[in-house]
Scaffold this motif. Structure first.
Motif, short mmCIF file in Angstrom:
data_model
loop_
_atom_site.label_atom_id
_atom_site.label_comp_id
_atom_site.label_asym_id
_atom_site.label_seq_id
_atom_site.Cartn_x
_atom_site.Cartn_y
_atom_site.Cartn_z
N ARG A 155 -61.63 -13.97 2.14
CA ARG A 155 -62.61 -15.04 2.28
C ARG A 155 -63.72 -14.81 1.29
O ARG A 155 -64.65 -14.02 1.55
CB ARG A 155 -63.15 -15.02 3.71
CG ARG A 155 -63.92 -16.27 4.03
CD ARG A 155 -64.38 -16.27 5.45
NE ARG A 155 -64.85 -17.58 5.80
CZ ARG A 155 -65.50 -17.86 6.90
NH1 ARG A 155 -65.74 -16.92 7.78
NH2 ARG A 155 -65.92 -19.08 7.13
N LEU A 194 -70.91 -23.36 4.03
CA LEU A 194 -70.23 -22.38 3.16
C LEU A 194 -70.29 -22.83 1.72
O LEU A 194 -70.16 -24.03 1.44
CB LEU A 194 -68.75 -22.27 3.52
CG LEU A 194 -68.29 -21.38 4.65
CD1 LEU A 194 -66.77 -21.27 4.60
CD2 LEU A 194 -68.92 -20.02 4.59
N TYR A 196 -68.51 -21.88 -2.01
CA TYR A 196 -67.52 -21.13 -2.79
C TYR A 196 -67.84 -21.35 -4.27
O TYR A 196 -67.97 -22.49 -4.72
CB TYR A 196 -66.11 -21.68 -2.60
CG TYR A 196 -65.55 -21.71 -1.20
CD1 TYR A 196 -64.66 -20.73 -0.75
CD2 TYR A 196 -65.87 -22.74 -0.32
CE1 TYR A 196 -64.11 -20.78 0.51
CE2 TYR A 196 -65.31 -22.79 0.95
CZ TYR A 196 -64.44 -21.81 1.36
OH TYR A 196 -63.88 -21.86 2.62
N TYR A 202 -60.44 -19.37 0.76
CA TYR A 202 -60.32 -18.84 2.12
C TYR A 202 -58.84 -18.91 2.44
O TYR A 202 -58.27 -19.99 2.60
CB TYR A 202 -61.16 -19.68 3.08
CG TYR A 202 -61.36 -19.09 4.45
CD1 TYR A 202 -60.79 -17.88 4.84
CD2 TYR A 202 -62.14 -19.75 5.39
CE1 TYR A 202 -60.98 -17.35 6.09
CE2 TYR A 202 -62.35 -19.23 6.66
CZ TYR A 202 -61.76 -18.04 7.00
OH TYR A 202 -61.96 -17.53 8.25
N HIS A 205 -55.35 -19.18 7.64
CA HIS A 205 -55.78 -18.54 8.88
C HIS A 205 -55.75 -19.58 9.99
O HIS A 205 -55.59 -20.78 9.72
CB HIS A 205 -57.21 -17.99 8.73
CG HIS A 205 -58.20 -19.08 8.42
ND1 HIS A 205 -58.42 -19.54 7.14
CD2 HIS A 205 -58.99 -19.84 9.24
CE1 HIS A 205 -59.32 -20.52 7.18
NE2 HIS A 205 -59.67 -20.73 8.45
N ASP A 207 -58.16 -21.14 13.15
CA ASP A 207 -59.56 -21.14 13.59
C ASP A 207 -59.68 -20.68 15.04
O ASP A 207 -60.74 -20.24 15.46
CB ASP A 207 -60.19 -22.53 13.45
CG ASP A 207 -60.62 -22.79 12.01
OD1 ASP A 207 -60.45 -21.90 11.14
OD2 ASP A 207 -61.15 -23.90 11.75
N THR A 243 -58.47 -28.36 1.14
CA THR A 243 -58.13 -27.72 2.41
C THR A 243 -56.63 -27.90 2.59
O THR A 243 -56.14 -29.04 2.58
CB THR A 243 -58.91 -28.35 3.58
OG1 THR A 243 -60.30 -28.22 3.30
CG2 THR A 243 -58.58 -27.64 4.89
N HIS A 277 -54.25 -23.01 8.19
CA HIS A 277 -54.91 -23.75 7.10
C HIS A 277 -55.75 -22.79 6.27
O HIS A 277 -56.07 -21.68 6.70
CB HIS A 277 -55.79 -24.86 7.67
CG HIS A 277 -56.92 -24.31 8.48
ND1 HIS A 277 -56.76 -23.85 9.76
CD2 HIS A 277 -58.20 -24.08 8.15
CE1 HIS A 277 -57.89 -23.37 10.19
NE2 HIS A 277 -58.80 -23.49 9.24
N GLY A 279 -58.67 -22.66 2.56
CA GLY A 279 -59.38 -23.34 1.46
C GLY A 279 -58.77 -22.83 0.16
O GLY A 279 -58.85 -21.64 -0.17
N LYS A 287 -67.89 -25.39 -4.57
CA LYS A 287 -67.53 -26.16 -3.37
C LYS A 287 -68.48 -25.82 -2.25
O LYS A 287 -68.72 -24.64 -1.98
CB LYS A 287 -66.09 -25.80 -2.98
CG LYS A 287 -65.61 -26.40 -1.64
CD LYS A 287 -64.19 -25.93 -1.35
CE LYS A 287 -63.71 -26.33 0.01
NZ LYS A 287 -62.42 -25.69 0.35
N ILE A 289 -69.16 -26.73 1.87
CA ILE A 289 -68.66 -27.40 3.08
C ILE A 289 -69.58 -27.11 4.25
O ILE A 289 -70.35 -26.13 4.24
CB ILE A 289 -67.22 -26.97 3.46
CG1 ILE A 289 -67.14 -25.46 3.71
CG2 ILE A 289 -66.21 -27.42 2.44
CD1 ILE A 289 -65.87 -25.03 4.43
N TRP A 293 -67.16 -26.15 14.79
CA TRP A 293 -66.07 -25.74 15.68
C TRP A 293 -66.45 -26.13 17.10
O TRP A 293 -67.57 -25.83 17.55
CB TRP A 293 -65.86 -24.22 15.63
CG TRP A 293 -65.24 -23.74 14.36
CD1 TRP A 293 -63.92 -23.81 14.01
CD2 TRP A 293 -65.91 -23.08 13.28
NE1 TRP A 293 -63.73 -23.24 12.77
CE2 TRP A 293 -64.92 -22.78 12.30
CE3 TRP A 293 -67.23 -22.70 13.04
CZ2 TRP A 293 -65.22 -22.13 11.11
CZ3 TRP A 293 -67.53 -22.06 11.85
CH2 TRP A 293 -66.53 -21.77 10.89
O1 PD2 Z 1 -63.06 -24.35 2.77
C1 PD2 Z 1 -62.24 -24.95 3.45
O2 PD2 Z 1 -61.68 -25.97 3.03
C2 PD2 Z 1 -61.93 -24.42 4.78
C3 PD2 Z 1 -60.77 -24.83 5.30
C4 PD2 Z 1 -60.46 -24.40 6.55
C5 PD2 Z 1 -62.74 -23.58 5.52
C6 PD2 Z 1 -62.33 -23.19 6.78
N1 PD2 Z 1 -61.18 -23.57 7.28
C7 PD2 Z 1 -63.11 -22.34 7.68
O3 PD2 Z 1 -64.27 -22.02 7.34
O4 PD2 Z 1 -62.58 -21.98 8.77
#
Ligand code: PD2
Ligand code: ZN
Length: 300
Positions: A155, A194, A196, A202, A205, A207, A243, A277, A279, A287, A289, A293
């Motif tokens: 990550r 977040l 990037y 990422y 994984h 969630d 994603t 899923h 990133g 990027k 986001i 959750w």
């Molecule tokens: O950055 C993403 O697209 C992404 C996709 C799925 C981030 C996360 N999950 C996450 O922070 O859990």
């Protein structure tokens, strides 16, 4: 090169039981730095395939058109076990979400994924970015064995959390997102932002917190299991940064103000393995986001 230690063995066991394909697990291990042969051997072991059975299994899988034919019955049953029931998000092409009309671009039933446009205005996206830019810290990930957070190379992003309802602006976003997800605002974790940079990613994984791993109890003690996620894109990504849902063959491009919703816990409290899923690496630009959750119960 990494080694197949206790944490990796747990990862192998859990993902095989949840019905992940061998290919996707091998790919995830190779992305984490394992050699292809080592990853293949470990994954085949997790599916109960010995080295000598491997070539026979592989050829029977190839002749059947995929890896599924090589899976033991238990793994195939695990894959088919998740029962898709009706999700909470409203039907229709436009959803009135608290104070804003949100457009629906795409719906997928298995896994349950919905792509939206216009969840936030460009001005709101820019405001979130500018508020967050100077408060970022390197992102962590939960160790499934201990529940503790740590920095790992799966990550590569930096982020911050906002408390739910921290101020009027954040509270409005919390309300809008809860309305869109049609889930109580009290059940939401605080918004996470977040960032990037180039090459940031990422890796795939889940969630949700794996129920059979000791570290999950620390997290589910507060509000229960996670049930659904909304990832909002705060900027256009020049290249990459989608994603991705590798088990479903889905990829969602990051467009400013748009979002992807996915639901992984049904009314029977089963968890959907198809919601694996990640990133994808950012190939050009950066990027931003914002993630929400939702939990089963109030998150206090
Ligand atoms: O950055 C993403 O697209 C992404 C996709 C799925 C981030 C996360 N999950 C996450 O922070 O859990
Ligand atoms: Zn995620």
């Amino acid at each position: 090169m990494p080694v197949v230690d206790a944490a990796w063995q747990e990862w192998l066991r859990t993902n095989a039981a949840r019905g992940c394909t061998m290919d996707s697990m091998i790919e995830a291990m190779v992305q984490a730095g394992f050699a292809v042969d080592a990853a293949s051997e470990a994954v085949r072991g997790a599916f109960g395939l010995s080295a000598s059975a491997t070539s026979a299994a592989a050829s029977s899988a190839a002749s059947a058109g995929g890896t599924e034919a090589a899976l033991p019955q238990a793994a195939q049953q695990a894959r088919s076990a998740y029962q898709y029931d009706a999700g909470p998000v409203a039907p229709g092409n436009t959803i009135r979400a608290f104070d804003r009309d949100v457009q629906v671009l795409m719906r997928c039933d298995r896994p349950q994924v919905i792509v939206f446009a216009d969840v936030l205005s460009p001005e709101e996206c820019n405001e979130v970015i500018e508020r967050s830019r100077h408060r970022l810290k390197r992102s962590t990930i939960v160790d499934p064995a201990t529940g503790q957070e740590g920095v790992i190379r799966n990550r590569t992003s930096e982020g911050i959390w906002y408390q739910r309802g921290e101020d009027a602006f954040i509270e409005r976003l919390d309300q809008r997102i809860a309305s869109l997800m049609n889930w109580p605002v009290e059940n939401g974790e605080g918004l996470q932002i977040l960032h990037y940079g180039p090459t940031g990613e990422y890796r795939p994984h889940f969630d949700y917190f794996p129920p059979d791993q000791p570290g999950s109890a620390v997290h589910t003690a507060r509000g229960g299991q996670r049930v659904a996620t909304l990832v909002v894109y705060l900027n256009d990504v020049a290249d990459g940064g989608e994603t991705i849902f590798p088990e479903a063959g889905l990829s969602v491009a990051a467009k400013q103000g748009g979002a992807v919703y996915f639901r992984y816990m049904n009314g029977q409290r089963q968890l959907d393995p198809l919601t694996l899923h990640g990133g994808a690496p950012v190939r050009a630009g950066d990027k931003w986001i914002m993630t929400k959750w939702m939990r089963e119960r109030a998150y206090v």
